[in-house]
Design a protein around this motif. Structure first.
Motif, PDB file in Angstrom:
ATOM      1  N   LYS A 192       0.841  -1.200   0.000  1.00  0.00           N
ATOM      2  CA  LYS A 192       0.000   0.000   0.000  1.00  0.00           C
ATOM      3  C   LYS A 192       0.874   1.247   0.000  1.00  0.00           C
ATOM      4  O   LYS A 192       2.081   1.188   0.231  1.00  0.00           O
ATOM      5  CB  LYS A 192      -0.901   0.011   1.243  1.00  0.00           C
ATOM      6  CG  LYS A 192      -1.880  -1.143   1.296  1.00  0.00           C
ATOM      7  CD  LYS A 192      -2.911  -1.023   0.210  1.00  0.00           C
ATOM      8  CE  LYS A 192      -3.941  -2.130   0.302  1.00  0.00           C
ATOM      9  NZ  LYS A 192      -4.909  -2.096  -0.765  1.00  0.00           N
ATOM     10  N   CYS A 193       0.246   2.379  -0.211  1.00  0.00           N
ATOM     11  CA  CYS A 193       0.933   3.666  -0.238  1.00  0.00           C
ATOM     12  C   CYS A 193       1.665   3.876   1.095  1.00  0.00           C
ATOM     13  O   CYS A 193       1.091   3.665   2.156  1.00  0.00           O
ATOM     14  CB  CYS A 193      -0.085   4.777  -0.461  1.00  0.00           C
ATOM     15  SG  CYS A 193       0.556   6.440  -0.210  1.00  0.00           S
ATOM     16  N   PRO A 194       2.943   4.321   1.051  1.00  0.00           N
ATOM     17  CA  PRO A 194       3.682   4.489   2.300  1.00  0.00           C
ATOM     18  C   PRO A 194       3.183   5.661   3.151  1.00  0.00           C
ATOM     19  O   PRO A 194       3.436   5.687   4.350  1.00  0.00           O
ATOM     20  CB  PRO A 194       5.118   4.726   1.834  1.00  0.00           C
ATOM     21  CG  PRO A 194       5.032   5.124   0.423  1.00  0.00           C
ATOM     22  CD  PRO A 194       3.767   4.525  -0.121  1.00  0.00           C
ATOM     23  N   ARG A 195       2.468   6.612   2.563  1.00  0.00           N
ATOM     24  CA  ARG A 195       1.999   7.753   3.347  1.00  0.00           C
ATOM     25  C   ARG A 195       0.625   7.513   3.962  1.00  0.00           C
ATOM     26  O   ARG A 195       0.428   7.690   5.153  1.00  0.00           O
ATOM     27  CB  ARG A 195       1.960   9.016   2.484  1.00  0.00           C
ATOM     28  CG  ARG A 195       1.501  10.232   3.287  1.00  0.00           C
ATOM     29  CD  ARG A 195       1.837  11.542   2.629  1.00  0.00           C
ATOM     30  NE  ARG A 195       1.006  11.775   1.447  1.00  0.00           N
ATOM     31  CZ  ARG A 195       1.199  12.785   0.623  1.00  0.00           C
ATOM     32  NH1 ARG A 195       2.162  13.660   0.837  1.00  0.00           N
ATOM     33  NH2 ARG A 195       0.422  12.922  -0.424  1.00  0.00           N
ATOM     34  N   CYS A 196      -0.351   7.087   3.161  1.00  0.00           N
ATOM     35  CA  CYS A 196      -1.713   6.947   3.676  1.00  0.00           C
ATOM     36  C   CYS A 196      -2.082   5.502   4.010  1.00  0.00           C
ATOM     37  O   CYS A 196      -2.997   5.260   4.794  1.00  0.00           O
ATOM     38  CB  CYS A 196      -2.722   7.533   2.696  1.00  0.00           C
ATOM     39  SG  CYS A 196      -2.880   6.592   1.159  1.00  0.00           S
ATOM     40  N   GLY A 197      -1.420   4.536   3.394  1.00  0.00           N
ATOM     41  CA  GLY A 197      -1.727   3.140   3.656  1.00  0.00           C
ATOM     42  C   GLY A 197      -3.013   2.664   2.998  1.00  0.00           C
ATOM     43  O   GLY A 197      -3.482   1.568   3.267  1.00  0.00           O
TER      44      GLY A 197
ATOM     45  N   ALA B 176       1.247   7.598  -9.027  1.00  0.00           N
ATOM     46  CA  ALA B 176       0.942   8.330  -7.792  1.00  0.00           C
ATOM     47  C   ALA B 176      -0.127   7.549  -7.024  1.00  0.00           C
ATOM     48  O   ALA B 176      -0.789   6.672  -7.571  1.00  0.00           O
ATOM     49  CB  ALA B 176       0.438   9.728  -8.108  1.00  0.00           C
ATOM     50  N   CYS B 177      -0.287   7.889  -5.769  1.00  0.00           N
ATOM     51  CA  CYS B 177      -1.300   7.236  -4.944  1.00  0.00           C
ATOM     52  C   CYS B 177      -2.686   7.688  -5.383  1.00  0.00           C
ATOM     53  O   CYS B 177      -2.918   8.885  -5.567  1.00  0.00           O
ATOM     54  CB  CYS B 177      -1.073   7.576  -3.474  1.00  0.00           C
ATOM     55  SG  CYS B 177      -2.355   6.886  -2.391  1.00  0.00           S
ATOM     56  N   GLU B 178      -3.577   6.751  -5.555  1.00  0.00           N
ATOM     57  CA  GLU B 178      -4.939   7.086  -5.967  1.00  0.00           C
ATOM     58  C   GLU B 178      -5.757   7.682  -4.820  1.00  0.00           C
ATOM     59  O   GLU B 178      -6.794   8.296  -5.042  1.00  0.00           O
ATOM     60  CB  GLU B 178      -5.633   5.831  -6.492  1.00  0.00           C
ATOM     61  CG  GLU B 178      -5.772   4.752  -5.426  1.00  0.00           C
ATOM     62  CD  GLU B 178      -5.987   3.367  -6.003  1.00  0.00           C
ATOM     63  OE1 GLU B 178      -6.403   2.497  -5.235  1.00  0.00           O
ATOM     64  OE2 GLU B 178      -5.717   3.150  -7.182  1.00  0.00           O
ATOM     65  N   HIS B 179      -5.283   7.544  -3.594  1.00  0.00           N
ATOM     66  CA  HIS B 179      -6.030   8.021  -2.430  1.00  0.00           C
ATOM     67  C   HIS B 179      -5.530   9.383  -1.941  1.00  0.00           C
ATOM     68  O   HIS B 179      -6.321  10.288  -1.729  1.00  0.00           O
ATOM     69  CB  HIS B 179      -5.948   6.979  -1.313  1.00  0.00           C
ATOM     70  CG  HIS B 179      -6.859   7.251  -0.173  1.00  0.00           C
ATOM     71  ND1 HIS B 179      -6.436   7.811   1.011  1.00  0.00           N
ATOM     72  CD2 HIS B 179      -8.192   7.048  -0.039  1.00  0.00           C
ATOM     73  CE1 HIS B 179      -7.464   7.941   1.820  1.00  0.00           C
ATOM     74  NE2 HIS B 179      -8.541   7.485   1.214  1.00  0.00           N
ATOM     75  N   CYS B 180      -4.205   9.511  -1.755  1.00  0.00           N
ATOM     76  CA  CYS B 180      -3.668  10.761  -1.204  1.00  0.00           C
ATOM     77  C   CYS B 180      -2.826  11.536  -2.210  1.00  0.00           C
ATOM     78  O   CYS B 180      -2.258  12.570  -1.871  1.00  0.00           O
ATOM     79  CB  CYS B 180      -2.843  10.480   0.050  1.00  0.00           C
ATOM     80  SG  CYS B 180      -1.270   9.671  -0.274  1.00  0.00           S
ATOM     81  N   SER B 181      -2.710  11.045  -3.436  1.00  0.00           N
ATOM     82  CA  SER B 181      -1.981  11.709  -4.526  1.00  0.00           C
ATOM     83  C   SER B 181      -0.493  11.866  -4.254  1.00  0.00           C
ATOM     84  O   SER B 181       0.144  12.770  -4.804  1.00  0.00           O
ATOM     85  CB  SER B 181      -2.587  13.090  -4.831  1.00  0.00           C
ATOM     86  OG  SER B 181      -3.936  12.950  -5.173  1.00  0.00           O
TER      87      SER B 181
HETATM   88 ZN   LIG Z   1      -1.489   7.433  -0.381  1.00  0.00          ZN
END
Ligand SMILES: [Zn+2]
Length: 133
Positions: free
Chosen positions: A25-30, A44-49
């Protein structure tokens, strides 16, 4: 001062970062997916960009996997050879699938784990410090 104020909500523990990595998963938002393909990163992350352009895992995941898989497969092959002395074709039948399983299956999670640890520790290429200031 400012660091302690921001730690309550934004800072993530090392364990949480590692778990996000192992879950790919994304390292920032998970939340967002890290990969667009088997080992191809999403842009890029689809959740937190979060832009994944900073990611540079290099050969690290492959090296870890090679070391672990080599120890497992060679250890198993040695034990089987010493105990049973099977023909060589049986070694090939036994160890080729084990090689594939011990290298391909954990590679995605290992790459993602190293990316998460890179993000957690804010690892970046080295730069010279200007001490004249
Ligand atoms: Zn993210």
């Amino acid at each position: 001062m400012n660091e302690t104020a921001s730690t309550s909500e934004t800072e993530v523990t090392l364990l949480k970062s590692a778990l996000r990595g192992l879950a790919c998963k994304c390292p920032r938002c998970g939340q967002g997916k890290l990969y667009a393909g088997f080992l191809t990163l999403a842009p890029a992350c689809e959740h937190c960009s979060l832009d994944y352009a900073f990611i540079d895992s290099g050969d690290g995941p492959a090296i870890f996997i090679i070391m672990l898989a080599g120890a497992i497969v060679v250890g198993c092959a040695l034990v089987v050879e010493v105990k049973y002395q099977p023909p060589y074709w049986l070694h090939a039948v036994l160890w080729l699938p084990l090689i594939l399983a011990t290298t391909l299956l954990p590679l995605r999670a290992m790459k993602s784990l190293l990316i998460a640890l890179q993000f957690h520790h804010k690892a970046a290429p080295g730069r010279l410090v200007d001490r004249a200031k």
